[in-house]
Design an enzyme around this catalytic site. Structure first.
Site, mmCIF file in Angstrom:
data_model
loop_
_atom_site.group_PDB
_atom_site.id
_atom_site.type_symbol
_atom_site.label_atom_id
_atom_site.label_comp_id
_atom_site.label_asym_id
_atom_site.label_seq_id
_atom_site.Cartn_x
_atom_site.Cartn_y
_atom_site.Cartn_z
ATOM 1 N N GLU A 1 3.210 91.471 45.161
ATOM 2 C CA GLU A 1 4.426 91.268 44.377
ATOM 3 C C GLU A 1 4.831 89.787 44.419
ATOM 4 O OE1 GLU A 1 5.954 92.924 42.325
ATOM 5 O OE2 GLU A 1 8.034 92.227 42.223
ATOM 6 N N TYR A 2 4.708 89.200 45.610
ATOM 7 C CA TYR A 2 5.002 87.772 45.755
ATOM 8 C C TYR A 2 4.100 86.974 44.806
ATOM 9 C CZ TYR A 2 5.679 83.182 47.862
ATOM 10 O OH TYR A 2 5.974 81.853 48.055
ATOM 11 N N ASP A 3 2.812 87.313 44.841
ATOM 12 C CA ASP A 3 1.854 86.595 43.986
ATOM 13 C C ASP A 3 2.220 86.712 42.515
ATOM 14 O OD1 ASP A 3 0.483 85.928 46.222
ATOM 15 O OD2 ASP A 3 -1.069 87.466 46.002
ATOM 16 N N GLU B 1 14.403 75.379 76.027
ATOM 17 C CA GLU B 1 13.432 75.688 74.957
ATOM 18 C C GLU B 1 12.028 75.445 75.459
ATOM 19 O OE1 GLU B 1 14.201 72.743 71.946
ATOM 20 O OE2 GLU B 1 16.331 73.056 72.242
ATOM 21 N N LYS C 1 8.483 73.853 75.516
ATOM 22 C CA LYS C 1 7.983 72.572 75.008
ATOM 23 C C LYS C 1 6.678 72.853 74.270
ATOM 24 C CE LYS C 1 7.129 67.820 76.467
ATOM 25 N NZ LYS C 1 5.803 67.584 75.886
ATOM 26 N N ASP D 1 3.338 72.384 72.223
ATOM 27 C CA ASP D 1 2.305 71.369 72.311
ATOM 28 C C ASP D 1 1.759 71.083 70.914
ATOM 29 O OD1 ASP D 1 0.896 69.551 73.654
ATOM 30 O OD2 ASP D 1 -0.466 70.947 74.649
ATOM 31 N N ARG E 1 6.213 60.667 64.360
ATOM 32 C CA ARG E 1 7.039 59.929 65.308
ATOM 33 C C ARG E 1 6.523 58.498 65.465
ATOM 34 N NH1 ARG E 1 6.442 59.101 70.809
ATOM 35 N NH2 ARG E 1 8.383 58.594 71.847
ATOM 36 N N GLU F 1 8.618 70.040 65.941
ATOM 37 C CA GLU F 1 7.205 69.973 66.308
ATOM 38 C C GLU F 1 6.385 70.728 65.265
ATOM 39 O OE1 GLU F 1 6.884 68.180 69.020
ATOM 40 O OE2 GLU F 1 4.976 68.672 69.986
ATOM 41 N N TYR G 1 13.701 71.223 66.678
ATOM 42 C CA TYR G 1 14.325 71.179 68.000
ATOM 43 C C TYR G 1 15.465 70.171 68.137
ATOM 44 C CZ TYR G 1 10.739 67.556 68.862
ATOM 45 O OH TYR G 1 9.923 66.452 68.785
ATOM 46 N N LYS H 1 7.342 70.390 83.392
ATOM 47 C CA LYS H 1 5.976 70.709 82.956
ATOM 48 C C LYS H 1 5.389 71.898 83.723
ATOM 49 C CE LYS H 1 3.949 68.255 80.423
ATOM 50 N NZ LYS H 1 3.522 66.883 80.152
ATOM 51 N N CYS I 1 -36.245 86.929 87.804
ATOM 52 C CA CYS I 1 -34.927 87.261 88.337
ATOM 53 C C CYS I 1 -34.749 86.588 89.697
ATOM 54 C CB CYS I 1 -34.790 88.769 88.470
ATOM 55 S SG CYS I 1 -33.329 89.265 89.391
ATOM 56 N N CYS J 1 -34.671 89.698 92.375
ATOM 57 C CA CYS J 1 -35.788 90.591 92.667
ATOM 58 C C CYS J 1 -37.138 90.046 92.188
ATOM 59 C CB CYS J 1 -35.539 91.973 92.068
ATOM 60 S SG CYS J 1 -35.758 92.005 90.286
ATOM 61 N N CYS K 1 -32.658 90.877 83.539
ATOM 62 C CA CYS K 1 -33.686 91.123 84.534
ATOM 63 C C CYS K 1 -34.291 92.479 84.211
ATOM 64 C CB CYS K 1 -33.043 91.134 85.918
ATOM 65 S SG CYS K 1 -34.002 92.055 87.128
ATOM 66 N N CYS L 1 -33.954 96.324 91.254
ATOM 67 C CA CYS L 1 -33.389 95.005 91.552
ATOM 68 C C CYS L 1 -32.149 95.205 92.419
ATOM 69 C CB CYS L 1 -33.022 94.280 90.257
ATOM 70 S SG CYS L 1 -32.114 92.752 90.539
HETATM 71 S S1 IVH Z 1 13.302 67.115 72.418
HETATM 72 C C1 IVH Z 1 15.406 63.307 72.704
HETATM 73 N N1 IVH Z 1 12.410 69.575 72.402
HETATM 74 O O1 IVH Z 1 7.819 66.640 73.503
HETATM 75 C C2 IVH Z 1 14.632 64.534 72.781
HETATM 76 N N2 IVH Z 1 10.842 67.796 72.367
HETATM 77 O O2 IVH Z 1 7.584 64.560 75.576
HETATM 78 C C3 IVH Z 1 13.315 64.429 72.117
HETATM 79 N N3 IVH Z 1 8.520 68.523 72.258
HETATM 80 O O3 IVH Z 1 7.880 63.879 71.384
HETATM 81 C C4 IVH Z 1 12.476 65.593 72.152
HETATM 82 N N4 IVH Z 1 8.925 70.674 72.217
HETATM 83 O O4 IVH Z 1 7.162 66.097 70.362
HETATM 84 C C5 IVH Z 1 12.092 68.274 72.407
HETATM 85 N N5 IVH Z 1 11.766 71.793 72.338
HETATM 86 C C6 IVH Z 1 11.450 70.499 72.349
HETATM 87 C C7 IVH Z 1 10.115 70.046 72.296
HETATM 88 C C8 IVH Z 1 9.856 68.677 72.322
HETATM 89 C C9 IVH Z 1 7.987 69.754 72.181
HETATM 90 C C10 IVH Z 1 7.739 67.267 72.271
HETATM 91 C C11 IVH Z 1 8.216 66.255 71.270
HETATM 92 C C12 IVH Z 1 8.415 64.986 72.024
HETATM 93 C C13 IVH Z 1 7.710 65.250 73.312
HETATM 94 C C14 IVH Z 1 8.374 64.504 74.438
#
Ligand code: IVH
Length: 678
Positions: A37-39, A118, A120, A122, A141, A178, A230, A319, A413, A416, A431, A437
């Site tokens: 439907e979206y399509d 929150e 973090k 990656d 950034r 992010e 974020y 971390k 092996c 054995c 083996c 064995c």
């Molecule tokens: S806040 C002033 N919130 O982590 C605050 N950063 O090591 C700036 N990142 O460059 C960042 N999740 O790319 C914030 N929930 C989160 C994040 C986050 C990932 C990354 C972000 C930043 C790096 C800093």
């Protein structure tokens, strides 16, 4: 839908509807209409825009993927610098951060700061500029002051709105967040790359970065990227709430994705609790995270705290322990498993990764060794995520020492001495020694004794190895012949433990059939398959006698598993082993062959042809199938019976040529009356 509207109105309406659906699908994860439907709506919008090009606007859902590739990215400068974060690696670091915050705010020892928490993510940090609710620019950034204009690429990311929802946004709003790839998206992307003989990405973060760096947005559009907001940067011409969590909720309300794990907590102990909780959840999250970001929630407190060099004083990243580390491959040894699979195992210089010290990692099979191109002496990246066994993810080629030694599959092996065989179509080398064995024998006994099989308490791996090594056990059934005195004489055993062990072994004789079948260690027969087999056949004899074709009628049993089962029960040493166990007294209650009894036509193929006057073809088919028969559309040598009504033609003729029994509808009705449960 709105066929009789003027084009400009229909276009507007379609855009609003598509925008809503897009938001529900990509941001809320709650699709409300079928894709088809979206399509359809999308195609209609495209059609109207082709017919009326003057109606096209930049924020139209059709305008996500631009035309030509760029020559290069333009540099932009961030009006407000994009900062980075200080890191904390343990609770002490976190305690000090909290103390510094309280000191600067002039608060007492006992005051509790409210923190926004929150994950973090990656991925790659981005800035999105919305003017009057419309996405104007996306930028990386960069070094925090100068970044690159990646507008065309961010526009292709479905969770980034081209136009904000609602109308209460500031006239200028910079959203920061992010861009990342989910674990599933990453796997799929790499799968596709592999199939196309292209290079795979190392991890989701690299894949996201590589995808954003494309000069051709059509490539970016094919990458499974997402964006999670974020924070905010520049805000003009409008007000935002006074704390971080409410600001993010507002962004969410305008159609941006925010992290569903976000929470506000008071005081450091709750921050640490949140950290622990997410650390446990980390591996089951659909995306990679490398820590938790804690931010002072109150904006006026944030302002009071300010910045040092390039990081705010009001936030910190706690971390998680790294899940990937670099170490040296000292050697590769080959282990022999229960089914004879000869598995290469990496012996590593011990390294702390994923919270534990790792000194071994599986290399799976020789295909994997070849894929990684790993050699003894190489520096390798080792990954340990959660409870998953450590893996070698890749070799750092730049660090390959001279004289790094290739890994060669042994011809014999290592346990054995029997020949090692490698099938063309199978990854594993095996083996060929079978139960002669020692390694296979040990593994077979360990498996038989394991919790989900016969559950013999106290018969651990070490003990099995000792019992086999000193000749007390040759085959599984010898377990039931163990003598107290000899067991008690084993290292770290003694009278009492020997007594307990022999009792546990004795108790295991009283079992149920699915456990016994599972315990036999037939390749590819797990607990669930063992249960299905029993449900289907009822008795061990019936399983033993079934041919591959019949085995394939069992739910979940495909051709490969059927083959393994059939081969297992054809090998004399396996039959001897099963008989010896039964002779030793292993027994189970007689099971009812439920499905087999209710399905007397199992394994039979019927063909219906001509008119079935009282039943009709579909009812006849259903009732035959309910009795276990397969109803096929064509007659072959495999057909067991043809039901022919008036008007039957070529199928009937073929049945007669092949001398296949033919019955009419009355015959079928009689058969059904006979077999169907009354
Ligand atoms: S806040 C002033 N919130 O982590 C605050 N950063 O090591 C700036 N990142 O460059 C960042 N999740 O790319 C914030 N929930 C989160 C994040 C986050 C990932 C990354 C972000 C930043 C790096 C800093």
């Amino acid at each position: 839908m709105t066929e009789n509207l003027a084009p400009q109105h229909e276009v507007q309406k379609l855009r609003a509807v598509l925008q809503q659906h897009n938001h529900r699908y990509y941001v809320l994860d709650e699709p409300s209409i079928p894709d088809a439907e979206y399509d359809r709506l999308f195609q209609r919008l495209k059609q109207l825009e082709t017919q009326n090009p003057e109606l096209i606007t930049a924020d139209s859902p059709t305008q996500r993927v631009g035309g030509e590739p760029l020559q290069g990215f333009t540099q932009i400068s961030h009006q407000m610098p994009m900062l980075s974060l200080d890191n904390a690696f343990n609770e002490t670091d976190m305690g000090e951060f909290d103390r510094r915050v309280r000191d600067r705010l002039g608060l007492s020892e006992t005051a509790e700061i409210e923190y926004a928490c929150e994950p973090k993510l990656d991925g790659i940090a981005v800035s999105l500029l919305y003017r009057d609710g419309v996405l104007e620019r996306g930028a990386t950034r960069g070094d925090g002051t100068t970044g690159e204009d990646i507008s065309l690429n961010v526009r292709t990311i479905p969770s980034i709105p081209l136009k904000l929802l609602g109308d209460d946004w500031p006239s200028l709003l910079e959203v920061r967040g992010e861009i990342y790839m989910t674990k599933a998206g990453f796997e799929q992307l790499n799968q596709r790359a592999l199939e196309a003989d292209e290079k795979a990405f190392v991890n989701p973060r690299n894949a996201a970065a590589g995808s954003l760096r494309q000069l051709d947005p059509r490539i970016t559009a094919q990458r499974p990227l997402e964006m999670c907001a974020y924070s905010v940067g520049v805000v003009d011409g409008g007000e935002l709430p006074g704390n971080h969590v409410d600001i993010l909720r507002r962004l969410n309300h305008w159609g941006l994705k925010i992290n569903p794990e976000m929470a506000a907590v008071s005081g450091m102990p709750h921050c640490l609790e949140y950290y622990q909780r997410l650390a446990e959840k980390r591996n089951s999250l659909p995306y990679e995270i490398d820590g938790i970001v804690f931010k002072v929630n109150d904006l006026s407190q944030q302002q009071q705290l300010g910045f040092v060099s390039r990081a705010p004083r009001w936030a910190i990243a706690h971390k998680f322990p790294a899940q990937e580390e670099l170490t040296e491959l000292l050697d590769v040894e080959f282990q022999v498993g229960r089914t004879g699979a000869v598995t290469p195992v990496a012996r590593l210089r011990p390294v702390f990764v994923g919270g534990v010290t790792v000194s071994n990692a599986t290399l799976h099979n020789m295909d994997e060794v070849e894929r990684l191109d790993v050699r003894v002496g190489d520096w390798v990246i080792v990954r340990r995520a959660g409870d998953v066994i450590p893996q070698v993810v890749r070799v750092v080629m730049d660090k390959r020492p001279e004289g790094a030694r290739a890994v060669v599959l042994p011809k014999h092996c290592p346990v054995c001495g029997a020949q090692v065989e490698r099938d063309e179509d199978e990854a594993a080398a095996r083996c060929s020694g079978g139960l002669s064995c020692d390694a296979q024998r040990k593994e077979a006994i360990k498996h038989y004794a394991s919790r989900k099989a016969m559950d013999i308490d106290g018969l651990g791996d070490k003990l099995v190895e000792m019992l086999v090594d000193n000749g007390q056990i040759q085959q599984i059934a010898d377990l039931y012949k163990l003598e107290h005195a000899r067991v008690a004489g084993l290292e770290r055993m003694g009278d009492k433990s020997a007594e307990n062990l022999l009792q546990a072994i004795e108790a295991s004789k009283e079992t149920v059939l699915p456990r016994f079948i599972y315990g036999l260690g037939i390749r590819e027969v797990g607990e669930a398959t063992a249960k299905s087999l029993v449900r289907f056949f009822g008795t061990l004899e019936a399983v033993r006698e079934a041919d591959e074709e019949l085995l394939q009628q069992v739910p979940d049993v495909g051709p490969i598993v059927a083959r393994h089962i059939s081969v297992f029960f054809q090998q004399p040493h396996n039959l001897e082993s099963v008989d010896a166990l039964i002779a030793a007294g292993v027994r189970w209650p007689e099971e009812q062959p439920k499905e087999a009894a209710a399905q007397p036509l199992l394994g039979k193929t019927y063909v219906l042809t001509g008119t079935l006057e009282s039943l009709g073809r579909s009812e006849a088919k259903e009732r035959l199938e309910a009795l276990g028969a397969k109803v096929s559309g064509s007659v072959s040598k495999k057909t067991d019976c043809v039901v022919a009504g008036p008007g039957a033609g070529s199928k009937l003729a073929k049945a007669q040529t092949l001398e296949i029994p033919v019955i009419d509808e009355a015959g079928l009705l009689a058969l059904l009356a006979d077999l169907e449960p009354s």
